[in-house]
Design a protein around this motif. Structure first.
Motif, PDB file in Angstrom:
ATOM      1  N   ALA A 253       0.846  -1.207   0.000  1.00  0.00           N
ATOM      2  CA  ALA A 253       0.000   0.000   0.000  1.00  0.00           C
ATOM      3  C   ALA A 253       0.876   1.251   0.000  1.00  0.00           C
ATOM      4  CB  ALA A 253      -0.906   0.007   1.222  1.00  0.00           C
ATOM      5  N   PRO A 254       0.381   2.362  -0.583  1.00  0.00           N
ATOM      6  CA  PRO A 254       1.157   3.608  -0.541  1.00  0.00           C
ATOM      7  C   PRO A 254       1.183   4.193   0.868  1.00  0.00           C
ATOM      8  CG  PRO A 254      -0.991   4.004  -1.523  1.00  0.00           C
ATOM      9  CD  PRO A 254      -0.874   2.521  -1.328  1.00  0.00           C
ATOM     10  N   LYS A 255       2.174   5.010   1.125  1.00  0.00           N
ATOM     11  CA  LYS A 255       2.257   5.657   2.428  1.00  0.00           C
ATOM     12  C   LYS A 255       1.003   6.486   2.685  1.00  0.00           C
ATOM     13  CE  LYS A 255       7.238   5.672   3.085  1.00  0.00           C
ATOM     14  NZ  LYS A 255       8.395   6.401   3.628  1.00  0.00           N
ATOM     15  N   MET A 256       0.615   6.571   3.925  1.00  0.00           N
ATOM     16  CA  MET A 256      -0.591   7.295   4.300  1.00  0.00           C
ATOM     17  C   MET A 256      -0.427   8.791   4.060  1.00  0.00           C
ATOM     18  SD  MET A 256      -1.210   5.056   7.774  1.00  0.00           S
ATOM     19  CE  MET A 256      -2.503   6.081   8.482  1.00  0.00           C
ATOM     20  N   GLU A 257      -1.531   9.466   3.779  1.00  0.00           N
ATOM     21  CA  GLU A 257      -1.513  10.900   3.504  1.00  0.00           C
ATOM     22  C   GLU A 257      -1.776  11.696   4.784  1.00  0.00           C
ATOM     23  OE1 GLU A 257      -4.428  11.716   0.530  1.00  0.00           O
ATOM     24  OE2 GLU A 257      -3.153  11.066  -1.132  1.00  0.00           O
ATOM     25  N   LYS A 258      -0.996  12.751   4.964  1.00  0.00           N
ATOM     26  CA  LYS A 258      -1.209  13.606   6.127  1.00  0.00           C
ATOM     27  C   LYS A 258      -2.381  14.531   5.894  1.00  0.00           C
ATOM     28  CE  LYS A 258       1.198  16.554   9.430  1.00  0.00           C
ATOM     29  NZ  LYS A 258       2.493  17.136   9.847  1.00  0.00           N
ATOM     30  N   VAL A 259      -3.313  14.568   6.832  1.00  0.00           N
ATOM     31  CA  VAL A 259      -4.480  15.437   6.745  1.00  0.00           C
ATOM     32  C   VAL A 259      -4.221  16.721   7.523  1.00  0.00           C
ATOM     33  CG1 VAL A 259      -6.938  15.663   7.254  1.00  0.00           C
ATOM     34  CG2 VAL A 259      -6.014  13.459   6.520  1.00  0.00           C
ATOM     35  N   GLU A 260      -3.754  16.568   8.710  1.00  0.00           N
ATOM     36  CA  GLU A 260      -3.400  17.685   9.596  1.00  0.00           C
ATOM     37  C   GLU A 260      -2.496  17.145  10.679  1.00  0.00           C
ATOM     38  OE1 GLU A 260      -7.035  17.904  12.701  1.00  0.00           O
ATOM     39  OE2 GLU A 260      -7.617  18.363  10.634  1.00  0.00           O
ATOM     40  N   LYS A 261      -2.149  17.975  11.642  1.00  0.00           N
ATOM     41  CA  LYS A 261      -1.274  17.526  12.727  1.00  0.00           C
ATOM     42  C   LYS A 261      -1.899  16.329  13.445  1.00  0.00           C
ATOM     43  CE  LYS A 261       1.249  19.337  16.754  1.00  0.00           C
ATOM     44  NZ  LYS A 261       0.874  18.327  17.738  1.00  0.00           N
ATOM     45  N   ASP A 262      -1.116  15.273  13.581  1.00  0.00           N
ATOM     46  CA  ASP A 262      -1.537  14.059  14.265  1.00  0.00           C
ATOM     47  C   ASP A 262      -2.738  13.377  13.624  1.00  0.00           C
ATOM     48  OD1 ASP A 262       0.484  14.343  16.170  1.00  0.00           O
ATOM     49  OD2 ASP A 262      -0.774  15.577  17.473  1.00  0.00           O
ATOM     50  N   LEU A 263      -2.887  13.525  12.317  1.00  0.00           N
ATOM     51  CA  LEU A 263      -3.967  12.827  11.619  1.00  0.00           C
ATOM     52  C   LEU A 263      -3.558  12.490  10.195  1.00  0.00           C
ATOM     53  CD1 LEU A 263      -6.811  11.675  11.502  1.00  0.00           C
ATOM     54  CD2 LEU A 263      -7.635  13.956  10.829  1.00  0.00           C
TER      55      LEU A 263
END
Length: 333
Positions: A253-263
């Motif tokens: 799977a691709p690396k997770m996408e950052k939504v905001e700080k700590d998420l």
């Protein structure tokens, strides 16, 4: 050389020492959920199933070395960090009690990096002094398993001691060359398409085609989603933890996408699954015929996550062996 093992768990540390040529003649493990796994994979080692607090030193076989990793939860950065104030942290004292009574040539004790936190400074210094007072020259270092043949970043504090009369000037093994370090592609590619999900309530899946090659199902906590949990095929794994719900995501799977700080979030259109029990075992260096016995896959992840990485254990064991041989030769001369 004969060694005895405390807090043996599934026996990752023991297996590394055996691969280095040591004979683990006796082991101690109190967790009943591990006994079947240890006995199945270490048939020639006597397993004592009591708490170390109940064991008199006279009941421990004579040996050349004592090894073990006293429970780490009380020192862990992910936990409450109660350290020596926690009864589990105090088990270090029983390890030293038996060490002082048996006086083997060497000992090795392993623990999490969190015990170096400043809040534990007094307790850590006390433990170091107790090892010295027991009659040992102490050598202490933070080490990363990825530097010694394991395919994961896994930092651990290592205490190694040699009986003072042996006059061993120990040097920790040097990290392997960067080109020799293992990535996930080196150990997991052949398992890529064969994992199966656990059944309801995390029960083992009888349709598994490869021993222990099943993964925990269910959702992901907000803590889990607070950072990326995916390493690529060309990287070593994150640290394999004792909790299956916090197992890293498979590198397909691709690396997770950052939504905001700590998420963070999963990238849409891609399948994300946790690493299987067997994949975690491979990352820890356990051979494929090493069977983890459990009625719930969570127990499999726990045994593996609490173990010492086998290649790392072997590297340290070989260095201990070499230093003891050199010291013996020097004394003979």
């Amino acid at each position: 050389m004969q060694v005895v093992s405390f807090f043996a768990g599934a026996g990752g540390l023991d297996l590394g020492f055996e691969q280095a040529g040591f004979n683990v003649v006796w082991a101690n493990e109190y967790d009943k959920d591990i006994w079947a796994t240890y006995k199945k994979n270490h048939p020639h080692t006597v397993l004592d199933q009591r708490s170390i607090t109940e064991i008199d030193a006279s009941e421990v076989p004579e040996c050349d070395g004592i090894i073990g990793g006293p429970p780490c939860q009380s020192w862990s950065e992910a936990g409450a960090q109660r350290g020596i104030d926690d009864k589990r942290g105090q088990l270090f004292f029983d390890f030293i009690r038996i060490l002082e009574a048996k006086k083997p040539k060497f000992f090795l004790a392993e623990n999490v990096s969190g015990m170096q936190h400043t809040r534990h400074a007094n307790a850590l210094n006390n433990i170091k002094q107790m090892f010295k007072d027991a009659g040992y020259d102490l050598f202490y270092q933070m080490m990363n398993a990825v530097d010694h043949g394991a395919a994961q970043d896994r930092k651990r504090v290592i205490f190694i001691g040699f009986r003072s009369d042996l006059k061993v000037d120990y040097k920790f093994p040097e990290p392997i060359d960067k080109t020799e370090k293992k990535a996930l592609k080196d150990i997991l590619l052949d398992l890529n398409d064969s994992a199966v999900p656990a059944l309801d309530k995390q029960k083992p899946n009888p349709d598994v085609k490869f021993l222990n090659h099943e993964y925990m199902i269910g959702g992901f906590s907000t803590m889990y989603m607070s950072r990326n949990r995916v390493r690529t095929w060309d990287e070593p794994s994150f640290t394999i933890q004792a909790g299956g719900r916090h197992a890293p995501i498979h590198p397909s799977a691709p690396k997770m996408e950052k939504v905001e700080k700590d998420l963070f979030k999963f990238v849409e259109g891609h399948q994300y699954r946790r690493l299987s029990v067997r994949e975690c075992a491979r990352i820890q260096g356990f051979p494929d015929d090493f069977e983890f016995v459990y009625n719930n896959v969570a127990a499999g992840y726990k045994m593996i996550g609490n173990a010492v990485a086998v290649p790392f254990a072997k590297a340290v064991a070989l260095s201990i062996q070499a230093h003891l041989a050199a010291a013996q030769s020097q004394q003979a001369a």
